[in-house]
Structure formats: C-alpha cells, structure tokens
Design an enzyme around this catalytic site. Structure first.
Site, PDB file in Angstrom:
ATOM      1  N   HIS A  64       0.858  -1.191   0.000  1.00 59.77           N
ATOM      2  CA  HIS A  64       0.000   0.000   0.000  1.00 59.77           C
ATOM      3  C   HIS A  64       0.888   1.232   0.000  1.00 59.77           C
ATOM      4  CE1 HIS A  64      -4.080  -1.721   1.593  1.00 59.77           C
ATOM      5  NE2 HIS A  64      -3.993  -1.720   0.278  1.00 59.77           N
ATOM      6  N   ASP A  66       1.121   4.084   1.456  1.00 62.68           N
ATOM      7  CA  ASP A  66       1.677   4.720   2.668  1.00 62.68           C
ATOM      8  C   ASP A  66       2.812   3.908   3.283  1.00 62.68           C
ATOM      9  OD1 ASP A  66      -0.520   2.935   3.260  1.00 62.68           O
ATOM     10  OD2 ASP A  66      -0.451   3.618   5.342  1.00 62.68           O
ATOM     11  N   HIS A  67       3.061   2.700   2.749  1.00 65.69           N
ATOM     12  CA  HIS A  67       4.163   1.875   3.271  1.00 65.69           C
ATOM     13  C   HIS A  67       5.338   1.758   2.289  1.00 65.69           C
ATOM     14  CE1 HIS A  67       1.906   0.260   6.785  1.00 65.69           C
ATOM     15  NE2 HIS A  67       0.935   0.801   6.060  1.00 65.69           N
ATOM     16  N   HIS A 138      -5.221  -8.233   5.377  1.00 69.97           N
ATOM     17  CA  HIS A 138      -5.380  -6.791   5.119  1.00 69.97           C
ATOM     18  C   HIS A 138      -5.812  -6.504   3.680  1.00 69.97           C
ATOM     19  CE1 HIS A 138      -4.803  -2.548   5.620  1.00 69.97           C
ATOM     20  NE2 HIS A 138      -3.806  -2.466   4.765  1.00 69.97           N
ATOM     21  N   ASP A 206      -0.605  -2.920   9.105  1.00 72.57           N
ATOM     22  CA  ASP A 206      -2.029  -2.947   8.783  1.00 72.57           C
ATOM     23  C   ASP A 206      -2.570  -4.376   8.702  1.00 72.57           C
ATOM     24  OD1 ASP A 206      -0.991  -0.475   8.351  1.00 72.57           O
ATOM     25  OD2 ASP A 206      -1.846  -0.185   6.365  1.00 72.57           O
TER      26      ASP A 206
HETATM   27 ZN   LIG Z   1      -0.999   1.769   6.247  1.00 75.94          ZN
HETATM   28 ZN   LIG Z   2      -2.409  -0.897   4.228  1.00 72.89          ZN
END
Ligand SMILES: [Zn+2]
Ligand SMILES: [Zn+2]
Length: 297
Positions: A64, A66-67, A138, A206
C-alpha cells in the site's frame, strides 16, 4: 548488544505536519533494517542524522502506498550515493513484479539488490539475527515480521581475569560450550561464560485481528503495531481491514509481550491520548511514539 529502533515515520495513510508515513529502522551490530518505506522516508533519515547508505535490508509488510511510496526515491539516492552493499529486500507475494514495475519510475536501479518473495516462516538467519514472517489479513498480500537477536554464550571478562585466561582460539571453544585444558588446568565453559538470552521485536502493521498476529508476537520483548483506529470506530476499522488500539493491546496481552508500541497512528484523532489510553486499559506497558523517537530494546 541491544537493538535500537528509530521511528522514522509514525503516521497512517495521510501524513500530518508532525507525522510522516510509516518507516521503522531496526539497528544492531552492523545491521540496519528498514521496515516499510512510506513517502518521504529518505528525508526522515536526514532529520534523524542517519544515512540510508548504511541500510542492509528492507522488509515490506504490504504494497500500500503509505508503506512503500518512499522506495523509488530511496533506491535512486542509494544508486547516486555509490551504495556498495547488496541490499536484501523482502516482501509478500507480488513483490518481485512490483519492484520490476517501479523501474518505470526509477529506470534501472543501479545497485546490487536481491528481492525475496516471502510468506511464512524463517526468512533470514545471520550470526546475530533470525528474521521470521507470518501472513496477515489486510486485503493485499501482507506479512508481519519478528526479528530475534539469537541467544549467545558470552565470556565473563572478570572471571577470565581471575582465572588468568588470556585471549586466543581457546576462547572460541569455550563460547561453543566446550570445556578446555588451559596451561595444564581444566577450564569448564560454565566457569567463565554466561547465557545471554535473545531479544525479540515483532512488527505488525495494517491488518485485522487474526491468530497469526498472536503467533508472530508471541513473548516479544517489544511489540510494534499499527493503531489506525480507536475502539469507538471498530466497525470502520473492520471494514478497512485495520486494528484498533484496543485490539493491538489485546494482541500484546494474549501474546505475553513485554512492551507495546503504537505507531501508524490514526490522523483522524487530533488527541492521540484516545488511542493510548484505550490500549493502556488493556495492556499497561504501552507507549505511543512520535516521528524520530528512538527506543532501545
Ligand atoms: Zn498503512
Ligand atoms: Zn495498508
């Protein structure tokens, strides 16, 4: 020899003035392991007075944005900084393909890099460390990690001095648990060595609450988890496949971990003590970190 953890970014999917996207640096004896690399991570290295060229490994929990959005820039910087090591990069199923796709942005990444697609079990063993992974829940393929400092037999320098034992190859034998004869006298390994138990750091980003989270966290000295949501928004957390701070604390408690760190902190809560307090009610030894906080395990 204790691991040092630098929290380079502690925000969630949307950064704030004070919180960058997720990135955690684990340092121990020549190893610098980056866990996730949100956008702007390389600037966070600079703010922490650290150099990304010392990186040895990168662990990706899931792909994802944001990672991982900091990854192309970080890799380009390493290439421009004449990075001399071989970077070992580990991530869940799909990682090899995604790294290839990143090259659309970065061009050919001119550093030595080995990409490991991992699922569950031990993914790396060195003299000092053992790294393992377990799959999480997730949405996209995702994993959590545990980094163990391996148990060691150490030499007690005071006892060595007392028995007048000088350095030399015989010390290696003693450390391997073998008794020796030294200058005509029997020396037992138990006379001058002691057992140093390892340290375990588990990182769960997450995910929904799931049995593997308890397994990977089992008896961790330090458990680091996401805390995107408060229990008051548990339905929202569930629908977005995230943990609440209370669930993170449940994982810490049930796994018999010693300490819990909350990161990937939900930006929707202006007062972060909402998250910290609900976790503390369930698991007292909890801290909520800020960007550039450093914790020694
Ligand atoms: Zn995240
Ligand atoms: Zn995530």
């Amino acid at each position: 020899m204790n691991p040092k953890i630098t929290f380079l970014g502690t925000g969630d999917a949307i950064p704030t003035r004070s919180r960058n996207h997720t990135a955690i640096l684990y340092s121990l004896a020549g190893e610098n392991i980056l866990i996730d690399c949100g956008e702007g991570t390389q600037r966070q290295f600079r703010k922490a007075n650290l150099s990304p060229t010392k990186l040895t490994r990168i662990l990706i929990t899931h792909w994802h944005g944001d990672h991982i959005l900091g990854l192309p820039g970080l890799l380009q910087t390493l290439a421009m900084s004449d990075y001399q090591r071989t970077l070992e990069l580990y991530g869940p199923k799909g990682t090899k393909k995604t790294i290839e796709q990143l090259k659309i942005i970065t061009g050919n990444i001119k550093i030595n890099m080995n990409v490991h697609e991992i699922s569950s079990g031990i993914i790396e063993k060195t003299n000092d460390l053992e790294i393992s992974a377990l799959s999480m829940k997730h949405g996209p393929p995702s994993v959590a990690f545990a980094i163990n400092v391996r148990d060691k037999i150490r030499l007690d320098k005071a006892k060595m001095k007392k028995l007048k034992i000088k350095p030399g190859p015989h010390l290696k034998q003693l450390q391997e648990g073998k008794d020796i004869t030294y200058e005509g006298k029997k020396v037992k390994t138990s006379q001058i060595t002691y057992h140093q138990p390892g340290k375990k750091v588990a990182i769960i980003m997450d995910t929904l609450f799931n049995p593997n989270a308890l397994k990977i966290a089992n008896k961790a000295d330090l458990l680091i988890t996401e805390s995107s949501f408060s229990q008051q928004d548990v339905a929202l957390a569930q629908s977005h496949n995230h943990l609440t701070a209370a669930q993170a604390a449940e994982i810490a408690k049930l796994s018999k971990s010693k300490k819990l760190i909350l990161t990937h902190v939900g930006q929707r809560y202006p007062d972060k003590s909402v998250l910290l307090n609900e976790a503390k009610k369930i698991f007292k030894n909890t801290e909520l970190v800020r960007d550039l906080d450093v914790i020694e395990v």
